[in-house]
Scaffold this active site. Structure first.
Site, PDB file in Angstrom:
ATOM      1  N   CYS A 111      -0.240   4.267   2.342  1.00  0.00           N
ATOM      2  CA  CYS A 111       0.263   3.109   4.073  1.00  0.00           C
ATOM      3  C   CYS A 111       2.077   4.299   3.744  1.00  0.00           C
ATOM      4  O   CYS A 111       2.285   4.386   5.610  1.00  0.00           O
ATOM      5  CB  CYS A 111       0.460   2.089   3.568  1.00  0.00           C
ATOM      6  SG  CYS A 111      -1.580   1.392   3.694  1.00  0.00           S
ATOM      7  N   CYS A 123       0.536  -1.392   0.078  1.00  0.00           N
ATOM      8  CA  CYS A 123       0.013   0.419   0.595  1.00  0.00           C
ATOM      9  C   CYS A 123       0.900   1.435  -0.046  1.00  0.00           C
ATOM     10  O   CYS A 123       1.419   1.452   1.189  1.00  0.00           O
ATOM     11  CB  CYS A 123      -0.939   0.042   1.413  1.00  0.00           C
ATOM     12  SG  CYS A 123      -2.109   1.608   1.515  1.00  0.00           S
TER      13      CYS A 123
END
Length: 311
Positions: free
Chosen positions: A72, A69
């Site tokens: 993230c 991700c």
């Protein structure tokens, strides 16, 4: 980017688990050498101890992330920096959803469709907080506003807003095994086991507010399982007089943390409908009230609005 699929039937990415274990070892080594102890890596097995139990003495922000991700990787360093600056005012718990599928599934049950996602856990209760990445200034402001709201509603653990705590110190607390079983089952997404535990508590203490709220949360989680958030909200927008569509949308808003919107939607449904549909919307709203503490000011506001809609 497409939303990740969390329903992988228990499949575990061994590479992700190994990477998570390595990160945890690095943090533990840093803490042992006097480094930051306010960031912890938690797993399916340690979530109850490191998050739920610890939240009874200090708020815990839970960062759900994954190695693949990109956003993230933008948000996580910001949260870690702010946790260090907070000095124990709150703790950051990091959950790699690839290595911990039970917690990833729990996210899905809450209606969360993607990461990064940050929840806050206070006094054992988990609430959605942030969806998606944001600049440091915006994250810092959001956290400040969160603590202002928690302070105003009187739900911060005693002393948590005034001084930091040593995140390395265990919480000396004798937990009731039935309560602990309920919390563990809920955290792991085992709704059937959580329902059994909450009902056991209510059999002995029918007025136990914690158990009533827990059982209401279980029932809410069951209702939203399998729902496509965007589709549910779209159907509600397309059919404003459909009481079933509106109650489903209110459930989605509730698990997403947009509690005022859920209550307002059902009050509006009561105003627009009649007969069985009106009764269903009213009863559903009363059921959602049970998810919150009895003294939550949003309940009083919702009851006043409901009374106005009925009369």
């Amino acid at each position: 980017m497409p939303s990740p699929d969390f329903s992988l039937h228990g499949a575990i990415d061994l590479g992700a688990r190994q990477a998570a274990a390595k990160k945890q070892q690095e943090r533990q080594a840093a803490a042992a050498n006097g480094g930051d102890t306010y960031v912890v890596d938690v797993t399916d097995d340690t979530f109850n101890t490191e998050v739920v139990q610890k939240s009874r003495t200090v708020p815990v922000l839970v960062d759900f992330w994954a190695e693949w991700c990109g956003p993230c990787k933008q948000l996580s360093p910001i949260l870690e920096k702010l946790a260090g600056e907070a000095g124990g005012r709150w703790i950051l718990a990091k959950v790699d959803i690839e290595a911990n599928p039970q917690l990833g599934a729990y996210m899905q049950q809450m209606g969360v469709r993607g990461i990064p996602f940050v929840a806050v856990v206070v006094a054992g209760q988990l609430m959605p907080f942030l969806n998606g990445a944001a600049p440091e200034a915006q994250v810092r402001q959001a956290i400040d506003q969160l603590f202002d709201a928690l302070r105003q509603e009187g739900i911060l653990p005693d002393g948590a807003d005034e001084q930091g705590v040593d995140a390395g110190e265990p919480v000396a607390e004798e937990a009731d095994p039935v309560y602990e079983a309920a919390e563990t089952a809920l955290a792991q997404g085992d709704l059937d086991a959580a329902a059994v535990a909450f009902r056991q508590i209510l059999e002995k203490a029918p007025q136990d507010d914690y158990a009533k709220r827990g059982l209401a949360l279980v029932e809410l989680s069951r209702r939203v399982q399998g729902h496509d958030t965007e589709q549910v909200l779209r159907e509600a927008a397309d059919h404003p007089d459909d009481a079933v569509a509106q109650t489903r949308a209110a459930d989605i808003e509730m698990v997403s943390g947009d509690i005022d919107a859920a209550f307002e939607r059902l009050v509006a449904t009561v105003r627009r409908t009649a007969g069985d549909d009106r009764d269903a919307a009213r009863a559903h709203l009363l059921g959602l009230f049970d998810v919150l503490p009895a003294d939550d000011p949003r309940i009083a506001k919702g009851r006043r609005a409901l009374q106005s809609a009925l009369f």
